[in-house]
Design a protein around this motif. Sequence first.
Motif, PDB file in Angstrom:
ATOM      1  N   LEU A   5      27.934  24.815 -16.267  1.00 50.97           N
ATOM      2  CA  LEU A   5      26.858  24.616 -17.067  1.00 50.97           C
ATOM      3  C   LEU A   5      27.315  23.552 -18.215  1.00 50.97           C
ATOM      4  N   PRO A   6      26.795  22.461 -18.580  1.00 55.83           N
ATOM      5  CA  PRO A   6      26.947  22.040 -19.729  1.00 55.83           C
ATOM      6  C   PRO A   6      27.154  23.008 -20.975  1.00 55.83           C
ATOM      7  N   ASP A   7      28.094  22.680 -22.185  1.00 57.10           N
ATOM      8  CA  ASP A   7      28.073  23.742 -23.266  1.00 57.10           C
ATOM      9  C   ASP A   7      26.822  23.832 -23.880  1.00 57.10           C
ATOM     10  N   THR A   8      25.773  22.959 -24.018  1.00 56.33           N
ATOM     11  CA  THR A   8      24.805  22.866 -24.763  1.00 56.33           C
ATOM     12  C   THR A   8      23.762  23.910 -24.326  1.00 56.33           C
ATOM     13  N   LEU A   9      24.123  24.199 -22.759  1.00 55.85           N
ATOM     14  CA  LEU A   9      23.119  25.135 -22.249  1.00 55.85           C
ATOM     15  C   LEU A   9      23.941  26.568 -22.053  1.00 55.85           C
ATOM     16  N   LYS A  10      25.125  26.413 -21.965  1.00 52.34           N
ATOM     17  CA  LYS A  10      25.899  27.764 -21.730  1.00 52.34           C
ATOM     18  C   LYS A  10      26.014  28.456 -23.036  1.00 52.34           C
ATOM     19  N   ALA A  11      26.021  27.882 -24.134  1.00 57.65           N
ATOM     20  CA  ALA A  11      26.475  28.690 -25.336  1.00 57.65           C
ATOM     21  C   ALA A  11      25.322  29.634 -25.744  1.00 57.65           C
ATOM     22  N   PRO A  12      23.961  28.826 -25.869  1.00 56.66           N
ATOM     23  CA  PRO A  12      22.868  29.796 -26.082  1.00 56.66           C
ATOM     24  C   PRO A  12      22.531  30.908 -25.033  1.00 56.66           C
ATOM     25  N   LEU A  13      22.738  30.590 -23.904  1.00 60.60           N
ATOM     26  CA  LEU A  13      22.685  31.519 -22.532  1.00 60.60           C
ATOM     27  C   LEU A  13      23.536  32.736 -22.745  1.00 60.60           C
ATOM     28  N   LEU A  14      24.839  32.389 -23.002  1.00 59.28           N
ATOM     29  CA  LEU A  14      25.923  33.592 -23.236  1.00 59.28           C
ATOM     30  C   LEU A  14      25.392  34.301 -24.563  1.00 59.28           C
ATOM     31  N   LEU A  15      25.377  33.360 -25.665  1.00 61.18           N
ATOM     32  CA  LEU A  15      24.947  34.262 -26.671  1.00 61.18           C
ATOM     33  C   LEU A  15      24.071  35.419 -26.799  1.00 61.18           C
ATOM     34  N   THR A  16      22.968  35.058 -26.050  1.00 63.98           N
ATOM     35  CA  THR A  16      21.691  35.850 -26.043  1.00 63.98           C
ATOM     36  C   THR A  16      21.582  36.765 -24.735  1.00 63.98           C
ATOM     37  N   SER A  17      22.148  36.246 -23.621  1.00 66.39           N
ATOM     38  CA  SER A  17      22.154  37.165 -22.378  1.00 66.39           C
ATOM     39  C   SER A  17      23.302  38.077 -22.544  1.00 66.39           C
ATOM     40  N   ILE A  18      24.310  37.550 -22.825  1.00 68.26           N
ATOM     41  CA  ILE A  18      25.644  38.419 -22.604  1.00 68.26           C
ATOM     42  C   ILE A  18      26.138  39.281 -23.761  1.00 68.26           C
ATOM     43  N   ASP A  19      25.820  38.356 -25.126  1.00 66.93           N
ATOM     44  CA  ASP A  19      26.299  38.746 -26.261  1.00 66.93           C
ATOM     45  C   ASP A  19      24.977  39.854 -26.794  1.00 66.93           C
ATOM     46  N   GLY A  20      23.975  39.674 -26.387  1.00 69.55           N
ATOM     47  CA  GLY A  20      22.753  40.398 -26.903  1.00 69.55           C
ATOM     48  C   GLY A  20      22.499  40.000 -28.289  1.00 69.55           C
ATOM     49  N   ARG A  21      22.491  38.805 -28.532  1.00 65.77           N
ATOM     50  CA  ARG A  21      22.004  38.288 -29.943  1.00 65.77           C
ATOM     51  C   ARG A  21      20.608  37.654 -29.815  1.00 65.77           C
ATOM     52  N   SER A  22      19.881  37.737 -30.723  1.00 67.18           N
ATOM     53  CA  SER A  22      18.556  37.317 -30.614  1.00 67.18           C
ATOM     54  C   SER A  22      18.732  35.538 -30.736  1.00 67.18           C
ATOM     55  N   GLN A  23      17.376  35.081 -30.268  1.00 67.94           N
ATOM     56  CA  GLN A  23      17.525  33.428 -30.162  1.00 67.94           C
ATOM     57  C   GLN A  23      17.486  32.925 -31.720  1.00 67.94           C
ATOM     58  N   GLN A  24      16.918  33.844 -32.796  1.00 67.70           N
ATOM     59  CA  GLN A  24      17.121  33.229 -34.171  1.00 67.70           C
ATOM     60  C   GLN A  24      18.625  33.468 -34.269  1.00 67.70           C
ATOM     61  N   GLU A  25      19.549  34.401 -34.033  1.00 71.25           N
ATOM     62  CA  GLU A  25      20.919  34.400 -34.241  1.00 71.25           C
ATOM     63  C   GLU A  25      21.573  33.446 -33.497  1.00 71.25           C
ATOM     64  N   ALA A  26      21.256  32.960 -32.449  1.00 73.33           N
ATOM     65  CA  ALA A  26      21.988  31.940 -31.619  1.00 73.33           C
ATOM     66  C   ALA A  26      21.806  30.645 -32.072  1.00 73.33           C
ATOM     67  N   ALA A  27      20.764  30.493 -32.577  1.00 73.66           N
ATOM     68  CA  ALA A  27      20.229  29.197 -33.370  1.00 73.66           C
ATOM     69  C   ALA A  27      21.028  28.786 -34.556  1.00 73.66           C
ATOM     70  N   ARG A  28      21.173  29.950 -35.548  1.00 77.76           N
ATOM     71  CA  ARG A  28      21.916  29.928 -36.655  1.00 77.76           C
ATOM     72  C   ARG A  28      23.471  29.648 -36.212  1.00 77.76           C
ATOM     73  N   ILE A  29      23.818  30.446 -35.270  1.00 78.17           N
ATOM     74  CA  ILE A  29      25.322  30.016 -34.705  1.00 78.17           C
ATOM     75  C   ILE A  29      25.550  28.619 -34.350  1.00 78.17           C
ATOM     76  N   LEU A  30      24.595  28.194 -33.444  1.00 84.83           N
ATOM     77  CA  LEU A  30      24.693  26.713 -32.763  1.00 84.83           C
ATOM     78  C   LEU A  30      24.274  25.864 -33.795  1.00 84.83           C
ATOM     79  N   GLY A  31      23.610  26.119 -34.784  1.00 84.11           N
ATOM     80  CA  GLY A  31      23.049  24.967 -35.816  1.00 84.11           C
ATOM     81  C   GLY A  31      21.869  24.149 -35.194  1.00 84.11           C
ATOM     82  N   ILE A  32      21.137  24.874 -34.178  1.00 81.64           N
ATOM     83  CA  ILE A  32      19.905  24.220 -33.822  1.00 81.64           C
ATOM     84  C   ILE A  32      18.596  25.162 -33.814  1.00 81.64           C
ATOM     85  N   THR A  33      17.474  24.392 -33.570  1.00 83.82           N
ATOM     86  CA  THR A  33      16.358  25.287 -33.882  1.00 83.82           C
ATOM     87  C   THR A  33      16.124  26.355 -32.766  1.00 83.82           C
ATOM     88  N   VAL A  34      15.225  27.404 -33.206  1.00 82.67           N
ATOM     89  CA  VAL A  34      15.082  28.595 -32.241  1.00 82.67           C
ATOM     90  C   VAL A  34      14.291  28.064 -31.017  1.00 82.67           C
TER      91      VAL A  34
END
Length: 185
Positions: free
Chosen positions: A134-163
């Motif tokens: 997977l491209p990093d732009t798709l992999k990071a949000p998936l791992l942060l939310t699905s594997i790490d259990g973070r909310s989409q809002q948290e993942a957005a803050r970590i990645l610096g993108i919108t929810v």
Amino acid sequence: MVTGPEICARAAGKDRAAFETLMTATKGGLFRFVRRYTGDDEDALDLVQETYASAWLAIHRYDPQRPFDVWLRAIALNKCRDWGRRRTVRRWMRYTVGLDTPEAAHVTDGTPDTDTLIDDRRKIERLNTALRDLPDTLKAPLLLTSIDGRSQQEAARILGITVKAVETRIARARQKLASALSRDI
């Protein structure tokens, strides 16, 4: 929790205190991430320590413009994969020891049969390969939310993108994974 760009930049400059601050801020989440992968508290603690040691040794390669947490998760994921390979070798070695030896009498084995292990390993390898591709732009949000259990809002803050971007990227990542895994069947 202080993990902003300034502290990340200081850590990238080999500032031990800044790195320790990042460790303190990330250790709980990192442990939970690794614990989910290993299924064992002791192994997870060992792998978290190895992850931080490797991160410190490679800190000069860290780009402080990128989220420290994501960089750390990539290191942890590699450590977990190595752990899985070592565990497989240990199991294989255990089977090569004769069953009538004193060492074998002390080994308890609750593992599934060989066919199940091979099938599970193939499935995991296919999934890991699909995740890796997977491209990093798709992999990071998936791992942060699905594997790490973070909310989409948290993942957005970590990645610096919108929810909404996180939501879209997760959906695309899942589509790509499903497509890749269906081709391998």
